[in-house]
Design an enzyme around this catalytic site. Structure first.
Site, PDB file in Angstrom:
ATOM      1  N   ASP A 407       0.830  -1.126  -0.038  1.00 46.53           N
ATOM      2  CA  ASP A 407      -0.133   0.262  -0.032  1.00 46.53           C
ATOM      3  C   ASP A 407       0.914   1.273  -0.116  1.00 46.53           C
ATOM      4  OD1 ASP A 407      -2.230   1.561   0.275  1.00 46.53           O
ATOM      5  OD2 ASP A 407      -2.319   1.281   2.419  1.00 46.53           O
ATOM      6  N   GLU A 410       2.551   4.837  -4.158  1.00 47.31           N
ATOM      7  CA  GLU A 410       2.637   5.951  -5.167  1.00 47.31           C
ATOM      8  C   GLU A 410       4.124   6.686  -5.245  1.00 47.31           C
ATOM      9  OE1 GLU A 410       0.319   5.690  -2.920  1.00 47.31           O
ATOM     10  OE2 GLU A 410      -1.138   4.408  -4.341  1.00 47.31           O
ATOM     11  N   ASP A 485      -8.775   3.909  -1.874  1.00 52.96           N
ATOM     12  CA  ASP A 485      -9.821   4.421  -1.190  1.00 52.96           C
ATOM     13  C   ASP A 485     -11.152   4.943  -1.523  1.00 52.96           C
ATOM     14  OD1 ASP A 485      -7.911   3.531   0.556  1.00 52.96           O
ATOM     15  OD2 ASP A 485      -7.232   5.518   1.125  1.00 52.96           O
TER      16      ASP A 485
HETATM   17  C1  GLC Z   1      -4.793   3.287   2.926  1.00 55.35           C
HETATM   18  C2  GLC Z   1      -4.993   2.192   2.044  1.00 55.35           C
HETATM   19  C3  GLC Z   1      -6.420   1.383   2.868  1.00 55.35           C
HETATM   20  C4  GLC Z   1      -5.584   0.824   4.410  1.00 55.35           C
HETATM   21  C5  GLC Z   1      -5.118   2.098   4.934  1.00 55.35           C
HETATM   22  C6  GLC Z   1      -4.322   1.623   6.056  1.00 55.35           C
HETATM   23  O1  GLC Z   1      -5.663   4.158   2.978  1.00 55.35           O
HETATM   24  O2  GLC Z   1      -5.592   2.563   0.873  1.00 55.35           O
HETATM   25  O3  GLC Z   1      -6.557   0.213   2.097  1.00 55.35           O
HETATM   26  O4  GLC Z   1      -6.432   0.090   4.797  1.00 55.35           O
HETATM   27  O5  GLC Z   1      -4.123   2.780   4.308  1.00 55.35           O
HETATM   28  O6  GLC Z   1      -3.410   1.080   6.017  1.00 55.35           O
END
Ligand code: GLC
Length: 801
Positions: A407, A410, A485
């Site tokens: 995650d 980017e 998200d």
């Molecule tokens: C980011 C991710 C989400 C995750 C969060 C905490 O917002 O996109 O899926 O739950 O981080 O790790």
């Protein structure tokens, strides 16, 4: 006149007259008076590469997107010269290069339709601030041309009339118009005159695409650095364009393990251990199938990657084993930001080895993410990727984690206006040192690649399973992905539908959305409708931020639970069908989801359809995207389709109202299809499958269906231990013949097929099996004929009275 600020600024420079031409096997070089060189590479009859330099020499030819396994070779290559042009002809394409200014025109070699014509063509602007050029290309829009692709854009499926940007961006609660978001996939397909071609602009700098947004008749693309370097990929079928693009940028390196196609439950975050167990037990208690449970950032010690919070998870190895004994695979999140902490070995090791990204003048790239101030590994350095992959040993080999979720790659940085690294950050770029301007869009891809390497090594001989949020073209080789998200709204249900289709059209099929919405809390009805869509996405996971309440299938009312169960069960029944789709993806690059335009590009009704799509090649679905609906209008593509619920046969090529109360959704099966089905299991491998159902949908005429099977994990299938069955159905007035062709050395667990034949328009007189009349026990009920037949049959011949 509208002035295109990017395109028509005074500073634009253009190529001049060609003064020299040379050829080196499959590469042609055209030199102009003002030092521009155009290199055209003939990769295949239908794939040409165009590459330009403005300095007389090219940069080192390096790309993260193009796979070493891409096919090359052509049947024909003629190069002719006339007064005004060089004319290059392959068996599929004619490419004309104008001597006066390098203007390119591409034609279909068979009927000479003009496919794609330069408008201004290649031009550039010198970039004083950073050095190098802003490289630009503009092309003429054809009569009624439509555009598709570009990865995860949430906008309308048809990109015509719009402008987009590629710059991977963390986009919490993005909307339909938000651009750019997480991914950068600079590939699109153009369609006109029933012919489709693709353009892949392989340039990782910030790039832009304008499909007639600025000037009605012009499509242009440009980037803030690097080379004008694009691939022209001819179809003429859209599916061929996407398959050829996928061949170029890579198919997934292996099949996913079958469990990864099951249902996944996630939340930010399930902790402590007792809560995780409560969730998994509830799935089993309520008999809702589920294969994977997720640990979001709270499993870690202070959000330090590769550590555990021992208070909440005192013995992760034991927990993971207990979950595994109950059929659950545990997937854990890993982010790129490494907490600055001299008592944390991952940090000290990377620091010592000089693996963190640095600013132009030397300091480390420091930024805030979940753990507070962090440094970030330079995943564009192969040595760093190796080191990173090694960090997974304990997590995978010892603790038994089965999948890793990457995650924030980017890369996302908090509390800074641009949400990411500043432009001056330095990267290795696999030995081609550069700034973040060039490396930004591939950072997430290289992180996922390093993670993939770790899983592959430490999970061996089982297959790796990785999920990533950010991606550049080619990332599909290593990992699955989700759309980030999103929000629990009806509009977002529609966005998820579009994004998944668009990703599949952009060569990245293993995709899903946060079912139910990540931000905010869905009503039970929205959650139910989203599950109905989600079971038809290649990656099927419920995820939510947890701030706004629970989002498990039982968190609403009992009706919701029952309907969710019913649809998740359908997903599990369809696993052999979906697994066969994955085999087609891995083998041929065939997209798993087809928008209607890809399914039938010659039917112009399909060019602007967004809601309906084909799951695989035989199942038409259309989610309900509004509250209180008792059904909806939808477009049924041409041909005949069986309503999945009623077996009613409908004629396509028109819009139709389809009933769909909350416990149903519009699903249709293509006539002639043979759909393989498993019995319902609570998780993959719960049961040994002794009998496989084949749902046959009668058609007058011919249709081909396939069924792939293997050990569902491991690599034996790459050594021939798979079972590939092709069924040829041929229906006549009073006959139905099904022939089976078998390939591969794998012995399936199932011994028999249970045929359920739908829509048979005659009563059965007799059934011949491999040319012998058999006394078969068959049941005809509700218009369906059922019979059990040995899996090794060659021909079934059903004769009518
Ligand atoms: C980011 C991710 C989400 C995750 C969060 C905490 O917002 O996109 O899926 O739950 O981080 O790790």
């Amino acid at each position: 006149m509208i002035v295109n600020t990017e395109l028509e600024q005074k500073g634009n420079l253009f190529p001049s007259q060609i003064i020299d031409y040379s050829k080196d096997v499959d590469q042609l070089f055209f030199h102009t008076e003002n030092d521009v060189v155009l290199q055209i590479t003939i990769l295949r009859d239908s794939v040409l590469r165009f590459r330009y330099t403005t300095t007389g020499t090219f940069e080192n030819d390096f790309s993260y997107a193009i796979t070493q396994y891409a096919s090359t070779g052509y049947n024909r290559l003629d190069i002719k010269e006339n007064e005004t042009h060089y004319v290059i002809t392959t068996s599929k394409l004619i490419c004309k290069v104008a001597k006066k200014d390098l203007h390119i025109s591409l034609y279909d070699a068979l009927d000479e339709t003009l496919l794609c014509d330069d408008e201004l063509g290649f031009h550039w602007e010198e970039n004083y601030e950073f050095g190098g050029n802003v490289v630009k290309m503009s092309k003429v829009i054809n009569d009624r041309e439509s555009y598709y692709g570009l990865g995860d854009k949430p906008d309308h499926l048809n990109l015509k009339g719009k402008r987009f940007q590629n710059w991977a961006t963390d986009s919490y609660a993005y909307g339909k118009e938000t651009d750019p978001i997480y991914k950068a996939i600079p590939f699109y397909t153009g369609l006109h005159h029933n012919k489709a071609y693709g353009i892949f602009f392989d340039n990782s700098f910030r790039s832009f695409f304008d499909f007639g947004g600025e000037r009605r008749n012009v499509t242009s693309f440009w980037a803030h650095g690097g080379e004008m370097n694009y691939y022209f990929i001819y179809g003429p079928k859209m599916q061929d364009v996407v398959e050829n693009y996928t061949d170029l940028t890579g198919k997934p390196h292996q099949l996913p393990p079958l469990w990864a196609l099951g249902f996944h439950q996630c939340k930010w975050s399930y902790y402590p251990e007792s809560e995780v167990k409560e969730i998994t037990s509830k799935f089993r208690e309520l008999q809702i199938p589920c294969d994977a449970i997720y640990l979001d950032i709270d499993y870690m010690d202070g959000f330090r990657c590769f550590t555990w919070n021992k208070e909440h998870f005192p013995d992760p190895k034991r927990m993971v084993k207990e979950l595994a004994d109950d059929g659950f695979k545990t997937v854990a999140i890993i982010d790129p930001g490494i907490k600055i902490d001299k008592d944390y070995s991952v940090f000290t090791e990377a620091l010592e080895k000089d693996y963190f990204c640095k600013r132009a003048d030397g300091p480390y790239m420091k930024g805030k993410v979940w753990p507070g101030e962090c440094y970030f590994p330079d995943f564009t350095n192969p040595e760093v990727r190796d080191w990173w992959s090694g960090l997974f040993q304990e997590l995978i080999e010892d603790i038994g984690i089965k999948g890793v979720w990457n995650d924030m790659n980017e890369p996302a940085v908090m509390e800074v206006p641009n949400k990411t690294f500043p432009n001056d950050v330095r990267h290795d770029y696999d030995g081609n040192p550069c700034s973040h301007r060039k490396a930004h869009n591939i950072y997430g891809m290289q992180m996922a690649r390093a993670t993939y390497q770790g899983l592959k090594k430490f999970n061996y001989p089982k297959r790796p399973f990785v999920i990533t949020r950010s991606a550049y073209s080619g990332t599909q080789r290593y990992t699955s992905t989700w759309t980030g998200d999103n929000v629990a709204t009806w509009e977002h249900l529609g966005i998820a539908n579009i994004q998944a289709q668009r990703m599949a059209m952009s060569g990245f099929s293993f995709v899903g959305s946060d079912i139910g919405g990540f931000a905010e809390q869905p009503q039970g009805e929205l959650f139910t409708r989203w599950i109905q869509l989600g079971i038809f996405h290649p990656f099927c996971r419920v995820h939510s931020s947890g701030d706004h309440g629970d989002q498990e299938p039982w968190a609403f009312d009992e009706d919701v639970t029952d309907i969710c169960r019913k649809f998740i069960e359908l997903r599990y029944q369809l696993l052999p069908y979906l697994y066969t789709c994955f085999w087609n993806l891995v083998e041929h690059g065939t997209p798993i989801l087809q928008s209607l335009v890809m399914f039938d590009q010659e039917d112009h009704q399909t060019h602007y359809r967004t809601d309906e799509f084909i799951f695989g090649d035989k199942i038409l679905v259309c989610p309900i995207q509004e509250p209180n609906a008792k059904g909806r209008r939808m477009y049924i593509p041409r041909g005949q389709w069986y309503n999945y619920w009623t077996d009613e046969l409908v004629e396509g090529g028109k819009e139709k109202w389809v009933d769909a109360e909350i416990d149903s959704m519009p699903i249709f099966i293509k006539e002639g299809a043979i759909i393989p089905k498993y019995p319902v299991q609570q998780y993959v491998g719960e049961k040994e499958i002794k009998e496989l159902s084949l749902d046959v949908y009668y058609k007058e005429g011919k249709e081909r269906s396939t069924l792939f099977d293997d050990a569902h994990d491991g690599y034996d299938y790459t050594k021939g231990r798979f079972s590939l069955r092709t069924f040829q159905l041929n229906g006549k007035n009073k006959e139905l013949i099904i022939r089976q062709h078998k390939e591969g050395k794998y012995t399936t667990t199932y011994e028999t097929f249970k045929f359920n034949i739908h829509g048979l328009p005659f009563n059965v007189k007799e059934v011949e099996l491999d040319d012998e009349v058999i006394s078969l026990k068959y049941i005809e009920a509700d218009g369906t004929l059922s019979m059990v037949i040995d899996k090794n049959f060659n021909t079934i011949h059903i004769k009518g009275k």
